[in-house]
Write an enzyme that holds these catalytic residues in place. Structure first.
Site, PDB file in Angstrom:
ATOM      1  N   GLY A  68      48.601  48.428  34.280  1.00 15.02           N
ATOM      2  CA  GLY A  68      47.124  47.919  34.675  1.00 15.02           C
ATOM      3  C   GLY A  68      45.843  48.247  33.446  1.00 15.02           C
ATOM      4  O   GLY A  68      45.892  49.639  33.578  1.00 15.02           O
ATOM      5  N   ASP A  97      36.370  38.899  43.845  1.00  8.51           N
ATOM      6  CA  ASP A  97      37.524  38.677  42.270  1.00  8.51           C
ATOM      7  C   ASP A  97      38.481  37.817  42.534  1.00  8.51           C
ATOM      8  O   ASP A  97      39.490  39.577  41.788  1.00  8.51           O
ATOM      9  CB  ASP A  97      36.807  40.043  41.388  1.00  8.51           C
TER      10      ASP A  97
END
Length: 413
Positions: A64, A188
């Site tokens: 990531g 988010d």
């Protein structure tokens, strides 16, 4: 009357000070050098309390990348069977110490302990040295999850049955119910921030934008930032400038994620905040005081020329993909324009969608068929510039446009 000219060409009064300066400069420089070396030695030998050295873990692969962090799959050197996720805090641009946003994330993660929320194991760091310019790196260590939902949905070979979709959404809403009960907003929610273990357990992840919230007292309002939530998952109240919001902002994201379980791609992919509002209006109907009492009080409502007389088409647009009336009804309730009328996580969990056949089905068997981990970041190595995560971040940073472009094309339906 004339004065004698100095033999060295300088004023006669300066010779003594010159000798004094030349004799003390090396001493001052030597003292500063000693101080610097003492400081470096102190930093090199300093150990942060409660922080183990990250050297206890061996990095396997990067899984990531974000604006403020990098994430690695890693293995415990003492127990080779134990896998973890290392989230490195990027502090290259920090000039005032440890980022306050990370401190907030740590506090929240230490508070939240639930099966459907990612588990923080510990905090580790590197040793300061000349190689890293005496700036140690800090890592958040989490239980490792084999997949994220964005990576699974981007693979056409991964197919979710209706029962499995129900189980995914049930776990997602359970996680949201838990964090909202503890007065935490995620802010988010998107498929890239939803992790899945190989045993089919869903984990809400990436609390970098999360914050605690409170119910304002009578006559007062909260003043939270509305520059949160990745653009494609951002609810209309934030796009219109609302700063007094709460859990409904996460439920809108849950609706977008739920629809994505069938469409396999984000359902509203705006290239700016204005276009995102237009896409929302095309799907959910015109934003007006008739369907959303009090919307006129939001900062941007009267400053934008929003489309009028558009009918709500959530069910009509989604039924060809979803083909389940209860699912469409729940989606319709999650994607409600007025946040006060939007369904909450507790009510959503009691919806008939979860209590009619097929019942929620365990994901363990389906995920056990996969031979490798799937993360949306890994997709970028095969399709540069075309990952949803990278594009979502780019869109979230897009500046608002002053005009609305009438785009009637639908990028999903």
């Amino acid at each position: 009357m004339s004065f004698p000219r100095p033999r060295n060409g300088r004023p006669s009064g300066s010779s003594g000070s010159s000798r004094s300066s030349s004799s003390t400069d090396p001493l001052i420089a030597s003292g500063l050098l000693c101080q610097m070396k003492d400081r470096e030695k102190y930093i090199e030998t300093f150990n942060f309390p409660y922080c183990n050295n990250v050297g206890k873990y061996e990095k396997v692969v990067k899984i990531g990348q974000g604006t403020f962090s990098e994430v690695f799959k890693a293995r415990d050197k003492k127990d080779r069977t134990k896998l973890v996720a290392l989230k490195k805090v990027l502090m290259d641009n920090e000039k005032q110490g440890f980022p306050i946003t990370v401190l907030r994330e740590l506090k929240i993660l230490q508070l939240l302990k639930h099966e459907n929320v990612v588990n923080l194991i510990e905090i580790c760091c590197t040793q300061a040295s000349q190689e890293n310019k005496y700036k140690p790196s800090f890592y958040l260590v989490f239980d490792f999850c084999e997949h994220d939902l964005a990576g699974l949905l981007s693979n056409a070979n991964v197919k979710f049955s209706l029962g499995e979709i129900k189980h995914v959404m049930q776990q997602l809403l359970n996680g949201l119910f838990y964090i909202h009960s503890n007065k935490i907003l995620h802010r988010d929610l998107k498929t890239a921030n939803i992790l899945m273990t190989k045993r089919g357990i869903l984990k809400l992840a990436d609390f970098g934008l999360a914050r605690a919230f409170s119910v304002p007292k009578t006559g007062q309002q909260n003043r939270y930032t509305n520059r949160v939530v990745t653009l494609w998952y951002r609810p209309p109240e934030l796009l219109l400038g609302d700063r007094n919001y709460g859990p409904p902002v996460d439920l809108w994201g849950a609706g977008c994620v739920m629809a994505e379980m069938w469409t396999r791609t984000p359902i509203m992919q705006g290239s700016s905040e204005i276009q995102q509002l237009l896409l929302i209006s095309n799907l959910c109907g015109s934003i007006s005081t008739d369907v959303w009492p009090g919307v006129e009080a939001l900062d941007l409502f009267n400053k934008l020329e929003l489309p009028r007389d558009l009918k709500r088409k959530v069910t009509d647009r989604l039924i060809p993909h979803v083909k389940d009336t209860y699912a469409c009804d729940l989606l319709d309730k999650l994607l409600t324009l007025d946040p006060k009328q939007r369904v909450d996580s507790n009510t959503a969990l009691n919806h008939n969608f979860f209590w009619t056949k097929p019942m929620p089905t365990d994901l363990c068997y389906m995920l056990s068929q996969l031979t490798q981990s799937m993360f949306v970041y890994k997709e970028s190595s095969h399709r540069p510039g075309h990952t949803r995560a990278a594009h979502s971040q780019q869109m979230a940073r897009a500046k608002p446009s002053s005009t609305i472009v009438d785009v009637n094309q639908d990028r999903v339906f």
